[in-house]
Design an enzyme around this catalytic site. Structure first.
Site, PDB file in Angstrom:
ATOM      1  N   THR A  36       0.823  -1.195   0.000  1.00 50.85           N
ATOM      2  CA  THR A  36       0.000   0.000   0.000  1.00 50.85           C
ATOM      3  C   THR A  36       0.851   1.234   0.000  1.00 50.85           C
ATOM      4  OG1 THR A  36      -0.124  -0.033   2.402  1.00 50.85           O
ATOM      5  CG2 THR A  36      -1.919  -1.084   1.228  1.00 50.85           C
ATOM      6  N   GLN A  37       0.484   2.223  -0.815  1.00 44.82           N
ATOM      7  CA  GLN A  37       1.190   3.510  -0.810  1.00 44.82           C
ATOM      8  C   GLN A  37       0.389   4.570  -1.496  1.00 44.82           C
ATOM      9  OE1 GLN A  37       3.561   5.183  -3.445  1.00 44.82           O
ATOM     10  NE2 GLN A  37       4.584   6.494  -1.995  1.00 44.82           N
ATOM     11  N   LEU A  93       1.073   7.017   3.195  1.00 42.23           N
ATOM     12  CA  LEU A  93       2.371   6.372   3.055  1.00 42.23           C
ATOM     13  C   LEU A  93       2.153   4.881   2.887  1.00 42.23           C
ATOM     14  CD1 LEU A  93       4.442   8.052   5.952  1.00 42.23           C
ATOM     15  CD2 LEU A  93       4.513   8.639   3.522  1.00 42.23           C
ATOM     16  N   ASP A  94       3.109   4.221   2.237  1.00 44.72           N
ATOM     17  CA  ASP A  94       3.112   2.764   2.205  1.00 44.72           C
ATOM     18  C   ASP A  94       3.042   2.195   3.608  1.00 44.72           C
ATOM     19  OD1 ASP A  94       3.304   2.026  -0.429  1.00 44.72           O
ATOM     20  OD2 ASP A  94       5.460   1.739  -0.409  1.00 44.72           O
ATOM     21  N   THR A  95       2.496   1.004   3.709  1.00 40.11           N
ATOM     22  CA  THR A  95       2.551   0.307   4.984  1.00 40.11           C
ATOM     23  C   THR A  95       3.991   0.136   5.445  1.00 40.11           C
ATOM     24  OG1 THR A  95       0.494  -0.874   4.533  1.00 40.11           O
ATOM     25  CG2 THR A  95       1.964  -1.845   6.164  1.00 40.11           C
TER      26      THR A  95
END
Length: 278
Positions: A36-37, A93-95
């Site tokens: 994710t991001q 933000l990405d995980t």
């Protein structure tokens, strides 16, 4: 549960140093920590939204009883930690990405910050480590991004709606390259795809064939947000990562100039017109 470090906590804004491994939304971590991001446009999300759908009612008792907190998103965790009933994510933000993450405490501030992101007034800089040598040491990476199977994205040669990423790289320690990255747009997986495209996938980024490590070595280190009443500038220290916390890499980080002092490439007017549409 360890508390999430708070960098700014005033009447309108909460900025935290997001740890690697915490997703934006409840349940996201249970699918895939690495995938994710996004940064850029604002999205207003009520604190705790989605908890019922994930079966996470009575969050306080579950966190206290050491239930796996990877099931909880950053907003839910911050609501529990701070007691603030409403928080609005201003970017993402990405995980796996750590660092500066801004949340607004009211809808009016969220809209102001969203406008600042949309008009490219927000300055943000990232740090990354790669075990690979890039095809070029610095420059701009520009191109459209296409969604692929398995949660991946790829960079295209076309520039209809481009992602624009600028970077400088230096030796962080023998065998590892350090990157200072300035994304001018906020596309999903933008920095990860950009560095992969120059042959330097980020350390720990298994989705894009980065060398194995304990975490994704991507950190949102600096954030500056102009508001009508003031400008908020913040820097987030790096708290984890086998290479980020290596003594030689820490020396490189300590000696690194502030990123806004770098001679960042000028953007062509024709490209700016395309970027302004994104």
């Amino acid at each position: 549960m360890n508390e999430i470090p708070i960098l700014v906590d005033d009447e309108d804004v909460l900025i935290v140093n997001k740890p690697s491994g915490i997703a934006m939304h409840d349940c996201a971590n249970t699918a895939n920590i690495a995938n994710t991001q996004s940064t850029g446009t604002a999205e207003n999300i009520s604190a705790g939204e989605g908890a019922d759908a994930c079966g996470l009612n009575n969050i306080g008792s579950k966190i206290d009883s050491k239930i796996d907190t990877h099931a909880f998103g950053i907003v839910t965790l911050l609501r529990e930690q701070t007691g603030y009933s409403q928080l609005h994510l201003c970017h993402r933000l990405d995980t796996g990405t750590s660092g500066c993450l801004c949340l607004a405490k009211n809808a009016q501030t969220a809209a102001l910050i969203g406008d600042a992101f949309a008009s490219r007034q927000v300055s943000k800089y990232y740090l990354a480590i790669s075990a690979d040598k890039p095809k070029k040491k610095q420059g701009s990476i520009v191109g459209d991004m296409k969604n692929r199977r398995g949660g991946q994205f790829m960079l295209l040669k076309s520039k209809d709606n481009p992602a624009v990423t600028q970077f400088f790289s230096q030796s962080a320690k023998p065998g590892y390259r350090g990157f200072i990255v300035k994304p001018l747009t906020g596309k999903t997986h933008q920095i990860r795809v950009a560095l992969k495209s120059v042959g330097a996938a980020i350390l720990g980024d298994t989705l894009y064939s980065g060398a194995p490590s304990d975490r994704l070595h991507l950190h949102a280190g600096w954030l500056r947000i102009p508001l009508p009443s003031r400008t908020i500038s913040v820097k987030a220290p790096i708290l984890s990562g086998d290479l980020f916390t290596d003594s030689e890499v820490k020396r490189w980080l300590t000696e690194l100039p502030e990123p806004d002092t770098f001679n960042w490439p000028a953007i062509a007017p024709s490209l700016l017109q395309l970027v302004s549409k994104t």
